[in-house]
Design an enzyme around this catalytic site. Structure first.
Site, short mmCIF file in Angstrom:
data_model
loop_
_atom_site.label_atom_id
_atom_site.label_comp_id
_atom_site.label_asym_id
_atom_site.label_seq_id
_atom_site.Cartn_x
_atom_site.Cartn_y
_atom_site.Cartn_z
N HIS A 100 30.88 -33.45 15.72
CA HIS A 100 30.40 -32.15 15.99
C HIS A 100 30.38 -31.75 17.43
O HIS A 100 29.89 -32.39 18.30
CB HIS A 100 28.91 -31.88 15.10
CG HIS A 100 28.13 -33.03 15.78
ND1 HIS A 100 27.11 -32.29 16.79
CD2 HIS A 100 27.65 -34.06 15.62
CE1 HIS A 100 26.23 -33.47 17.02
NE2 HIS A 100 26.46 -34.44 16.08
N ASP A 102 28.49 -29.15 18.38
CA ASP A 102 27.20 -28.25 18.69
C ASP A 102 26.11 -29.39 19.04
O ASP A 102 26.31 -30.53 18.88
CB ASP A 102 26.77 -27.49 17.35
CG ASP A 102 26.19 -28.41 16.19
OD1 ASP A 102 27.00 -29.42 15.98
OD2 ASP A 102 25.45 -28.25 15.66
N GLU A 169 26.70 -29.03 12.96
CA GLU A 169 26.15 -30.41 12.27
C GLU A 169 24.54 -30.43 12.29
O GLU A 169 23.77 -30.82 11.82
CB GLU A 169 26.60 -31.54 12.80
CG GLU A 169 26.47 -32.89 12.19
CD GLU A 169 25.24 -33.83 12.50
OE1 GLU A 169 24.85 -34.41 11.89
OE2 GLU A 169 24.74 -33.25 13.76
N GLU A 170 24.07 -29.93 13.77
CA GLU A 170 22.66 -30.20 14.02
C GLU A 170 21.90 -29.12 13.48
O GLU A 170 20.48 -28.97 13.34
CB GLU A 170 22.52 -30.06 15.72
CG GLU A 170 23.04 -30.96 16.51
CD GLU A 170 22.50 -32.27 16.46
OE1 GLU A 170 21.57 -32.62 15.69
OE2 GLU A 170 22.94 -32.98 17.29
N ASP A 198 29.51 -40.52 15.55
CA ASP A 198 28.32 -39.87 15.77
C ASP A 198 27.03 -40.56 15.43
O ASP A 198 26.12 -39.98 14.90
CB ASP A 198 28.55 -38.40 15.06
CG ASP A 198 27.17 -37.75 15.19
OD1 ASP A 198 26.58 -37.62 16.14
OD2 ASP A 198 27.01 -36.93 14.30
N ARG A 346 13.38 -37.84 4.81
CA ARG A 346 14.53 -38.48 4.79
C ARG A 346 14.85 -39.21 3.70
O ARG A 346 14.14 -39.99 3.15
CB ARG A 346 14.60 -39.41 6.09
CG ARG A 346 14.55 -38.94 7.45
CD ARG A 346 15.72 -38.00 8.00
NE ARG A 346 15.65 -37.48 9.02
CZ ARG A 346 16.69 -36.72 9.81
NH1 ARG A 346 17.86 -37.02 9.64
NH2 ARG A 346 16.32 -36.23 10.80
N SER A 420 20.89 -38.63 9.79
CA SER A 420 21.79 -37.82 8.68
C SER A 420 22.84 -37.04 9.26
O SER A 420 22.69 -36.44 10.33
CB SER A 420 20.86 -36.79 7.85
OG SER A 420 19.73 -37.20 7.57
N1 BES Z 1 24.01 -37.90 15.47
C1 BES Z 1 22.96 -37.38 14.66
C2 BES Z 1 22.87 -38.41 13.25
C3 BES Z 1 22.39 -39.60 13.69
C4 BES Z 1 21.01 -39.78 13.91
C5 BES Z 1 23.19 -40.89 13.34
C6 BES Z 1 20.31 -41.03 13.99
C7 BES Z 1 22.42 -42.17 13.48
C8 BES Z 1 21.05 -42.05 14.15
C9 BES Z 1 23.41 -36.07 14.20
O1 BES Z 1 23.78 -35.30 15.13
C10 BES Z 1 21.88 -35.57 13.71
O2 BES Z 1 20.90 -35.59 14.43
N2 BES Z 1 21.97 -34.96 12.51
C11 BES Z 1 20.74 -34.27 11.88
C12 BES Z 1 21.06 -33.68 10.87
C13 BES Z 1 20.25 -32.74 10.08
C14 BES Z 1 20.16 -31.64 11.07
C15 BES Z 1 20.74 -32.19 8.47
C16 BES Z 1 19.63 -35.24 11.77
O3 BES Z 1 19.50 -36.54 11.41
O4 BES Z 1 18.59 -34.73 12.13
ZN ZN Z 2 25.11 -35.92 16.44
#
Ligand code: BES
Ligand code: ZN
Length: 477
Positions: A100, A102, A169-170, A198, A346, A420
């Site tokens: 991603h 963003d 994605e964020e 990611d 989560r 996520s």
């Molecule tokens: N890179 C993260 C996902 C991640 C976080 C992988 C910690 C491994 C460990 C991703 O950019 C992220 O922050 N995703 C959000 C998604 C949400 C907004 C649906 C998250 O996990 O808060």
């Molecule tokens: Zn990320």
């Protein structure tokens, strides 16, 4: 052991380090914050910049519009998804790579030491600071660096690539699931395996491969009361206060020890097997890794297994904030008339967003009734993301493991992660192919936090790893 072709590629990445860093600096300078309407133009600029970089290298790509979203009361165009093909040799495997472009919001006044959107170097530690450096601009540029370096040394990429870079994605990947569904027999056709970069190492020294992620369900709990903010001297003790109601409900969601108090949630969690339990023993991890990553000594448990399971295989509930609360310096004696509490859960297997919404709504309605307040309450559930778990006994993982050994000289840990990436389950389910998470950064990179960084060595070796993974997966079975 690297083949001569792999060696040529890896040597080129080392030799071209300065240009690769300059590329990251350019990307970090575009503040593509998806969650704030004021930065939406930058998201489009970032997409244009990426597409131009890919096109220059001969990839055939386009920007796919996703329609509009409602953000802060405004109807605005969603950031586009970049879909691009690089190579279409029927004799080669086709690997889908996703990342991603963003980023999370960042202001210097949040406490950053440097401007967040200017890549800043600390020569001594070899770190590069900047929003998006590790999450997720470094990793997506890794794929571009891989293509470029192969061309520079005249080595053929051993697989066809399908590239999918998104810009939401964020902010929950709005619109992406529909695009994947729509394109499953078109753009996404013929994929053999999927790789996402990611995520992060579990600690700061040893690389890992990740085969699971938690899902997420986000809630907004709005309490409406008086028609306007009131003077607490005049109306304190006279009216039902929205903030007091909100605190009463929010304090009943989770204990300070992290135990979720909503009946029915913990029952949804898949039981722990002996085989799984053993995996937490062998992961290279210490409580001090958490201390280092958080800059504190605040881990709930001192037991390695407990901490790891708390992050990887149990649900958690976090309280994020209160819109409408007085949060400025000073001692304003106000009774806020409307407050919105934000929290999220989560999710882990076998929880689904639907089931979680159901039990949370039931519980909050019951608790609300008990308050006997004359204010009004409304609970909104945002679109949720399901947890994802993949089979690590697949050639995709074996290939990544071999590549990691070549680049880092160690066998990677096999982990699950607490964060996520909403599209991971969508890809696995709709495309029916194995998905691997192959991290570039370390646990202490500070993704989403102030002073986010990526170590130069992780960027360079991480790029070599992505490239060598493609070489290994090309021949893996
Ligand atoms: N890179 C993260 C996902 C991640 C976080 C992988 C910690 C491994 C460990 C991703 O950019 C992220 O922050 N995703 C959000 C998604 C949400 C907004 C649906 C998250 O996990 O808060
Ligand atoms: Zn990320």
């Amino acid at each position: 052991m690297a083949t001569p072709e792999q060696q040529k590629f890896a040597t080129q990445i080392d030799a071209n380090q300065q240009a690769l860093i300059a590329r990251l600096a350019e990307a970090v300078a575009i503040p593509s914050v998806s969650g704030d309407a004021r930065y939406r133009k930058a998201c489009f600029d970032m997409a244009d910049w990426l597409l131009a970089s890919l096109t220059k290298l001969g990839a055939k790509g386009e920007l796919r519009p996703l329609g509009k979203q409602n953000l802060e009361g405004q109807q605005i165009e969603l950031p586009p998804v970049i879909l691009a093909d690089y190579g279409n040799d029927p004799k080669k495997k086709t690997i889908l790579v996703y990342g991603h472009y963003d980023v999370q919001p960042a202001l210097k006044s949040d406490g950053w030491e440097h401007e967040p959107f200017k890549l800043t170097f600390d020569e001594k530690s070899g770190r590069m600071y900047g929003r998006g450096s590790t999450d997720d601009k470094g990793p997506i540029l890794g794929w571009i660096n891989v293509i470029e370096a192969h061309q520079q040394v005249g080595v053929d990429l051993p697989v066809n690539l399908k590239i999918c870079f998104e810009g939401m994605e964020e902010s929950g990947s709005v619109g992406l699931d529909d695009l994947v569904e729509k394109e499953k027999d078109a753009f996404f056709k013929g994929i053999d395996a999927i790789c996402i970069s990611d995520n992060y190492w579990l600690g700061t020294k040893k690389p890992c491969l990740t085969h699971g992620l938690r899902g997420i369900q986000y809630f907004k709990l709005a309490i409406n009361g008086p028609g306007a903010d009131l003077h607490s001297g005049v109306f304190g003790g006279v009216v039902h206060e929205p903030m007091t109601d909100l605190f009463a409900i929010m304090s009943k969601l989770v204990t300070p020890q992290g135990k979720i108090l909503i009946p029915g949630i913990n029952e949804l969690v898949a039981p722990l097997t002996d085989e799984e339990k053993k995996r937490y023993d062998v992961m290279e991890f210490q409580i001090s890794d958490i201390d280092e990553a958080t800059g504190s000594q605040t881990a709930i448990s001192d037991e390695k297994q407990q901490v790891l399971m708390g992050r990887m295989r149990y649900p958690s509930l976090s309280l994020h904030g209160i819109e409408g609360a007085f949060s400025e310096p000073g001692t304003k004696t106000v009774i806020p008339s409307r407050v919105v509490g934000k929290f999220s859960v989560r999710l882990v297997p076998d929880m689904t967003p639907e089931k979680v919404v159901e039990v949370v709504e039931k519980y909050i309605n019951e608790e609300w009734k008990k308050l006997g307040s004359k204010n009004t309450m409304r609970l909104d559930a945002e679109p949720g993301g399901k947890p994802w778990l993949a089979d690590p006994n697949h050639y995709n993982y074996r290939a990544a493991s071999k590549a990691t050994e070549t680049v880092y000289g160690v066998k990677p840990d096999l982990t699950r992660e607490g964060g996520s990436i909403p599209v991971s389950l969508t890809f696995s389910e709709i495309l029916g192919k194995n998905l691997l998470l192959l991290p570039m950064g370390r646990s202490n990179d500070g993704a989403h936090s102030i002073n986010e960084k990526l170590d130069i060595s992780n960027y360079i070796k991480g790029t070599q790893l992505l490239g060598l993974y493609l070489h290994e997966v090309a021949n893996a079975a």
